[in-house]
Enzyme design. Structure first.
Site, PDB file in Angstrom:
ATOM      1  N   GLU A  51       0.847  -1.067  -0.058  1.00 28.99           N
ATOM      2  CA  GLU A  51      -0.047   0.066   0.110  1.00 28.99           C
ATOM      3  C   GLU A  51       0.890   1.316   0.008  1.00 28.99           C
ATOM      4  OE1 GLU A  51      -2.704  -0.633   3.391  1.00 28.99           O
ATOM      5  OE2 GLU A  51      -3.167  -2.668   2.560  1.00 28.99           O
ATOM      6  N   GLU A  76      -7.520   5.252   4.629  1.00 36.84           N
ATOM      7  CA  GLU A  76      -7.505   4.538   3.304  1.00 36.84           C
ATOM      8  C   GLU A  76      -7.508   5.327   2.082  1.00 36.84           C
ATOM      9  OE1 GLU A  76      -6.951   1.134   3.109  1.00 36.84           O
ATOM     10  OE2 GLU A  76      -7.507   0.505   5.259  1.00 36.84           O
TER      11      GLU A  76
END
Length: 515
Positions: free
Chosen positions: A98, A299
């Site tokens: 990520e 996120e």
């Protein structure tokens, strides 16, 4: 004379051009590309070498593969933290695949430095906050991840194959996983530095998530993943506010659109962690319970590892949210806990009445607690001292400073008081446990030119520099500050470091005119 005037104009133009070019050369330029470990290390070292007055680079430990876990500190006081100046942090790349947050923090570091002498809000942030940025908590995983792969890849876990966001001690149930080197390093970091506010940057969705991440075992479904059951913290209102603050300043997150079919949309782009899906051993719960630090998880992107050409878009989507979130460390209550001789009391246990979660004073006797506007009672506990309770108020976008004095049974003798400073009214008073005794009124005057606070007598209300800086559309945020910069033309700023060369050139012009 006309010929002389032409020469003067030419020399002045050369002076300004030289100043602008030299100023632009001082700016940090971070490429929109993914920085591997060696490249990231070099970039961070170059930044801190060029700007030692605003930055400090340090490592909190080593990864499994012996890579440094770098942190860059950005502040006007990088080598010494003044009393009651709060520490805040961003952590990225906890899951190695990520990757967007890793690059955003490098751009954020550059932005803060490049705009310290341009944007009064950035200057206020760095003058009043210690900002710690960890671009990668899992550098080993990042080296294994596959660029352009949007779904989960092998680089998610560390070099031992462990998910670091399942590796922390849990509030609700025992976590039997062996703690990884990266986890141990973060735990020690939290013990060494009293962080007030934090955000953990992830990818794979577009939402701001807040504690608790886990649920009591009695509420879990043993036969299926647990979803859609909210797990409330005692500070649920504050956490929801923090998540909403980030989401609302993001260009699209506040719309709440889910990245995948079958997953419900997120109202206003925020969610309680356990309500989304329950996680045991998460880092944001650990921050809150064990370190007294309020952390949310952000996120940033539907794709975990998007192609580099999309990085400019992600920076523009998140830039304002990243900047505005940092200011949330200045909303609530702070102060010192002392004994009757004005000696500070480290490791005093504190609690906001009605909010069953303890936090503690620092080694310097300081404390902070983020709170929304309202009336509260703080409780202080320390062995050998009488339990202290004091009522106080928190105003919007302001920090109430409340110093507590604790007494032993012998000292008390029927007079139980605590010193209080109310940042809204400017009142310094002693609070009796049953009655309030008003003392001489003062106000704190903030001098933005010298970045000092001085006490002046009178009953005037405190003018909040924080409020002026964070008001949407406020001229204060965008105005040129004569005390910070001299501007010529569009986007050209003359920094203090150019003062001496400019003086020399102007003197030469003066001599030429005299001749």
């Amino acid at each position: 004379m006309g010929h002389l005037g032409w020469h003067i104009r030419f020399l002045l133009s050369a002076v300004v051009t030289l100043a602008c070019e030299a100023s632009e050369q001082q700016l940090i330029d971070v490429d929109y590309q993914y920085h591997r470990y060696d490249d990231m290390t070099t970039l961070l070292q170059n930044i801190t070498n060029r700007f030692p007055e605003l930055t400090k680079l340090y490592s909190i430990g080593l990864s499994v593969d012996r890579k440094e876990l770098w942190v860059i500190l950005l502040s006007s006081t990088p080598n010494e933290r003044p009393l009651l100046k709060p520490n805040v942090k961003y952590i990225a790349n906890m899951h190695g695949d990520e990757s967007v947050g890793r690059e955003l923090l490098l751009h954020l570091a550059a932005y803060l430095i490049n705009n310290y002498n341009k944007d009064p809000y950035v200057r206020w942030l760095m003058d009043n906050t210690q900002i710690h940025l960890m671009p990668s908590m899992n550098p080993d995983g990042f080296e294994m991840a596959i660029e352009g792969l949007c779904s989960r890849s092998p680089g998610r876990n560390n070099a031992h194959g462990v998910d670091l966001n399942r590796n922390f001690p849990d509030y609700f149930e025992e976590n039997l996983q062996k703690e990884e080197p990266e986890t141990k390093a973060v735990k020690k970091w939290l013990n060494d530095i009293p962080f007030v506010l934090s955000a953990n940057l992830h990818g794979g969705a577009l939402v701001a998530s807040y504690p608790f991440d886990n649920l009591p075992p009695s509420q879990k479904n043993k036969n299926a993943p647990t979803r859609y059951i909210k797990s409330f913290t005692p500070d649920d209102d504050v956490f929801h506010h923090l998540a909403l603050l980030y989401s609302s300043q993001h260009t699209t997150m506040h719309q709440g659109k889910s990245c995948r079919s079958g997953i419900p949309d997120f109202s206003d782009g925020v969610t309680n962690g356990a309500e989304w899906y329950a996680v045991k051993g998460g880092m944001q719960d650990y921050n809150y319970v064990h370190a007294g630090c309020m952390e949310i998880t952000v996120e940033l992107s539907c794709c975990k590892y998007p192609i580099p050409s999309e990085l400019p878009k992600f920076w523009e989507e998140n830039r304002k949210a990243l900047l505005d979130y940092l200011a949330a460390a200045h909303q609530g209550v702070r102060g010192l806990v002392m004994d009757s001789s004005n000696r500070t009391l480290p490791e005093t246990r504190l609690k906001i009445k009605g909010r069953d979660m303890n936090f503690h004073t620092t080694k310097k006797g300081e404390y902070w607690r983020l709170l929304l506007p309202g009336n509260y009672t703080i409780e202080a506990y320390l062995k050998g001292f009488v339990i202290t309770e004091v009522q106080f108020s928190v105003m919007s976008k302001k920090m109430t400073t409340l110093n507590l004095t604790m007494f032993t049974e012998e000292e008390l003798q029927g007079i139980k008081t605590s010193t209080m400073f109310d940042s809204d009214t400017g009142t310094i008073s002693e609070l009796n446990f049953t009655t309030r005794i008003d003392l001489e009124k003062t106000t704190e005057k903030y001098n933005s030119d010298k970045t000092t606070i001085s006490h002046v007598s009178g009953s005037a209300r405190l003018t909040s520099y924080f409020e002026a800086m964070t008001d949407k559309g406020s001229p204060a945020r965008h105005a040129q500050n004569d005390a910070l910069e001299v501007t010529h033309g569009e986007g050209c700023t003359v920094h203090h470091g150019l003062f001496l060369p400019l003086v020399i050139l102007i003197c030469l012009v003066s001599v030429y005119i005299h001749i």
